[in-house]
Design an enzyme around this catalytic site. Structure first.
Site, short mmCIF file in Angstrom:
data_model
loop_
_atom_site.label_atom_id
_atom_site.label_comp_id
_atom_site.label_asym_id
_atom_site.label_seq_id
_atom_site.Cartn_x
_atom_site.Cartn_y
_atom_site.Cartn_z
N ASP A 67 3.53 18.78 16.66
CA ASP A 67 2.74 18.28 17.78
C ASP A 67 2.25 19.39 18.70
OD1 ASP A 67 5.26 18.91 18.72
OD2 ASP A 67 5.83 16.85 19.14
N ASN A 136 14.85 9.36 24.33
CA ASN A 136 14.46 7.96 24.03
C ASN A 136 14.29 7.75 22.53
OD1 ASN A 136 12.13 9.34 23.51
ND2 ASN A 136 10.87 8.30 25.03
N HIS A 138 12.58 9.52 20.45
CA HIS A 138 11.29 9.87 19.84
C HIS A 138 11.47 11.01 18.84
CE1 HIS A 138 10.12 12.88 23.30
NE2 HIS A 138 10.53 13.58 22.26
N GLU A 143 6.56 8.01 20.56
CA GLU A 143 7.35 7.38 21.61
C GLU A 143 7.72 5.94 21.23
OE1 GLU A 143 8.42 9.31 23.76
OE2 GLU A 143 6.92 10.33 24.98
#
Ligand code: GLP
Length: 254
Positions: A67, A136, A138, A143
């Site tokens: 990313d 979280n 991810h 997400e």
């Protein structure tokens, strides 16, 4: 899934580097999927050391990073392009033309996603994908509420991710709100996957990834359906895993 629990962050990186090095020894022209963040730094350090000491050869290796922040050029010290050069690429003998990251400055992110996917496919796909995990759960920048079928695409970052990543910036307001990330489908198509996590703040995410329901709410949980995943975590990140899972792990000294 195989699980390795290590006694330290350095040992986690050591074990991960062994797998990456083994992949390159077995297939010198391997295609690696790489991750940023603080988690894989000890792995990169160890790989650099193996390159320097015994000449692990990256000259035929190709890499694709997961990313990049949207709006950040490669000369921006906060960009993932910069991070990878700084932590890894400039220390090894990889050819610049074999290094790939999504372009956070591309005008058309949809076209950029398609370009990136085509490039991965043209190289024969990713042999080994290295992943960190967000608090979280991810992976990449996929997400919660992720679409499992997505390939490389523009994503809006979660507030939790922005807060977590603000430690690399002067202020949370400076953290980009958008990124371009490989999708879950891209990640799941890799031949082998290594998931790394360290620290107590990742324990819940590791639990969700390994023991929770497979759900878009916890993007890393999809890895339960991948045929070849090695999870390498330190003791703190393994803290919430039930003993029956910890009991069948290969626990390393160090
Ligand atoms: C970042 C990256 C992920 C990374 C994760 C954890 O936002 N996009 O690829 O795995 O969050 O980062 P860290 O290793 O710094 O905890």
């Amino acid at each position: 899934m195989r699980l390795i629990i290590t006694n330290s962050y350095e040992q986690m990186g050591f074990e991960a580097a062994n797998i990456v090095a083994g992949q390159i020894y077995l297939k010198p022209d391997s295609v690696l999927g790489l991750a940023t963040g603080s988690t894989p730094v000890s792995m990169y350090e160890r790989l650099v050391a193996v390159h320097r000491t015994v000449g692990l050869d990256f000259s035929e290796v190709t890499t694709f990073n997961l990313d990049e922040y949207i709006g950040m050029g490669s000369d921006n010290p906060q960009s993932y392009h910069y991070f990878m050069q700084d932590k890894f690429f400039r220390h090894i003998n990889i050819k610049p033309e074999n290094v790939h990251l999504p372009d956070g400055m591309a005008e058309d992110m949809e076209a950029e996603g398609e370009r990136y996917e085509k490039l991965i496919a043209a190289k024969g796909g990713i042999d080994l994908q290295v992943l960190g995990i967000g608090q979280n759960a991810h992976i990449g920048f996929n997400e919660p509420d992720v679409k499992f079928a997505a390939t490389t695409h523009k994503v809006e970052l979660d507030e939790e991710t922005i807060m977590a990543n603000s430690r690399f910036f002067n202020h949370a307001d400076e953290v980009p709100r958008y990124a371009i990330s490989m999708g879950i489908k891209t990640i799941m198509m890799a031949g082998h996957v290594i998931l790394l996590a360290n620290g107590r703040n990742k324990a819940k995410a590791v639990y969700k990834a390994l023991c929770g329901d497979v759900t878009p709410e916890a993007p890393a949980s999809i890895l339960q359906l991948h045929r070849d995943v090695v999870v390498i975590v330190d003791r703190e990140a393994a803290e919430m895993l039930p003993s029956e899972i910890r009991g069948v792990t290969i626990a390393r000294k160090g």
